[in-house]
Design an enzyme around this catalytic site. Structure first.
Site, mmCIF file in Angstrom:
data_model
loop_
_atom_site.group_PDB
_atom_site.id
_atom_site.type_symbol
_atom_site.label_atom_id
_atom_site.label_comp_id
_atom_site.label_asym_id
_atom_site.label_seq_id
_atom_site.Cartn_x
_atom_site.Cartn_y
_atom_site.Cartn_z
ATOM 1 N N ASP A 25 94.217 -18.924 47.328
ATOM 2 C CA ASP A 25 93.369 -19.882 48.013
ATOM 3 C C ASP A 25 94.147 -20.389 49.238
ATOM 4 O O ASP A 25 95.338 -20.072 49.392
ATOM 5 C CB ASP A 25 93.076 -21.011 47.008
ATOM 6 C CG ASP A 25 92.366 -22.175 47.636
ATOM 7 O OD1 ASP A 25 91.350 -21.951 48.301
ATOM 8 O OD2 ASP A 25 92.825 -23.321 47.447
ATOM 9 N N ASP A 27 93.503 -24.001 51.354
ATOM 10 C CA ASP A 27 93.733 -25.451 51.368
ATOM 11 C C ASP A 27 94.203 -25.961 50.008
ATOM 12 O O ASP A 27 93.601 -25.648 48.975
ATOM 13 C CB ASP A 27 92.441 -26.185 51.749
ATOM 14 C CG ASP A 27 92.034 -25.920 53.188
ATOM 15 O OD1 ASP A 27 92.475 -26.658 54.064
ATOM 16 O OD2 ASP A 27 91.281 -24.945 53.401
ATOM 17 N N ASP A 212 93.893 -24.221 43.679
ATOM 18 C CA ASP A 212 94.084 -25.624 43.287
ATOM 19 C C ASP A 212 92.811 -26.372 42.943
ATOM 20 O O ASP A 212 92.863 -27.542 42.590
ATOM 21 C CB ASP A 212 94.763 -26.391 44.443
ATOM 22 C CG ASP A 212 93.785 -26.640 45.579
ATOM 23 O OD1 ASP A 212 93.182 -25.654 46.043
ATOM 24 O OD2 ASP A 212 93.608 -27.792 45.975
#
Ligand SMILES: [Mg+2]
Length: 280
Positions: A25, A27, A212
């Site tokens: 991922d 961000d 996250d």
């Protein structure tokens, strides 16, 4: 699970001659979450490590994000990396190209939906609409605490009024509106795995996914038993492992480069030897 088990597993795979498919991922994983999403830039050290990993014959690298594809590519800027934007609805890089046809068909409707939302939200200071082509994001990182239910209610009403098949995906101080076309970030990760794994040089390919947020959970579930999954930070998770923060991710990437990068050696049949040339 503890981080020690993750690094041991990866180091042993590398020594045994495995190749690595690294999917990540953006961000909150490669860059810290910042107040304004447009300020989330990749630091040069991380870009350098990703570039070296992408160059290594034993490694393939993909970055999957909720950002629009162009935005994501402009932020990462690493040759040889495959980029997947809009939570996997659009993919480009390293000779791959994919745009979900059903989602593409819905794009004009999504743009109209973004405009309708923009006209309704001025009553909520700090909430911003970001049209992203195949998805729309409602950011409320700068809004007052407790605004989330109101944002959700307004979004749900706008989606209902539009008549479009759109799902709401809650993230970190963001609500994403995404075409409900039966293609999740998890489906995209499996598609990337099938496309990229054959290019990786190695006795077998270890797939590693790091993320996250809520949509990353779809990938953790999709890869269950088929790869190693890592959740960055706290919260309930279906991932196999957890690391504390973005700094821990950066440390992990540096170790991956040491283990799988060019010049790394493998231990097979008691002989230490470089892994063979890249297959094409
Ligand atoms: Mg994230």
């Amino acid at each position: 699970m503890v981080r020690g088990a993750l690094t041991t597993t990866l180091a042993e795979a590398a020594r045994g001659g495995a190749g690595l498919l690294l999917l990540s991922d953006y961000d909150g994983t490669l860059t810290p979450i910042v107040r304004r999403p447009e300020a989330a830039s990749l630091d040069e050290a991380t870009r350098g490590v990703l570039a070296a990993l992408a160059r290594a014959p034993r490694v393939a690298v993909g970055v999957i994000s909720g950002r629009a594809l162009e935005d994501l590519r402009g932020r990462v800027r690493v040759p040889g990396v495959v980029y997947a934007g809009a939570h996997g609805l659009e993919v480009e890089g390293a000779g791959l190209a994919f745009r979900h046809p059903e989602a593409t068909r819905l794009a004009p409707g999504l743009a109209a939906l973004a405009e309708a939302l923009a006209s309704r939200l001025p009553s909520l200071p700090g909430v911003r609409v970001e049209p992203k082509g195949l998805t729309v994001a409602l950011h409320y990182r700068e809004a007052r605490a407790g605004v989330a239910p109101t944002v959700r209610r307004i979004a749900r009403a706008a989606v209902e009024a539009s008549g479009l098949p759109v799902e709401l995906l809650p993230g970190k101080r963001v609500l994403e509106l995404r075409p409900a076309v039966g293609w999740t970030k998890g489906d995209c990760a499996l598609w990337l795995r099938d496309a990229l794994a054959p290019r990786v040089v190695g006795r077998w390919v270890t797939t590693l996914y790091v993320g996250d947020d809520t949509t990353d959970e779809q990938v953790f579930t999709a890869l269950k038993g088929q790869g190693l999954t890592v959740r960055v930070g706290g919260g309930r998770t279906a991932a196999d492992f957890r690391v504390k923060d973005v700094r821990a991710v950066r440390r992990l990437l540096a170790r991956l480069l040491a283990w799988f990068g060019e010049g790394a050696t493998t231990q097979a049949n008691g002989v230490t030897a470089p892994v063979g040339p890249r297959r094409r």
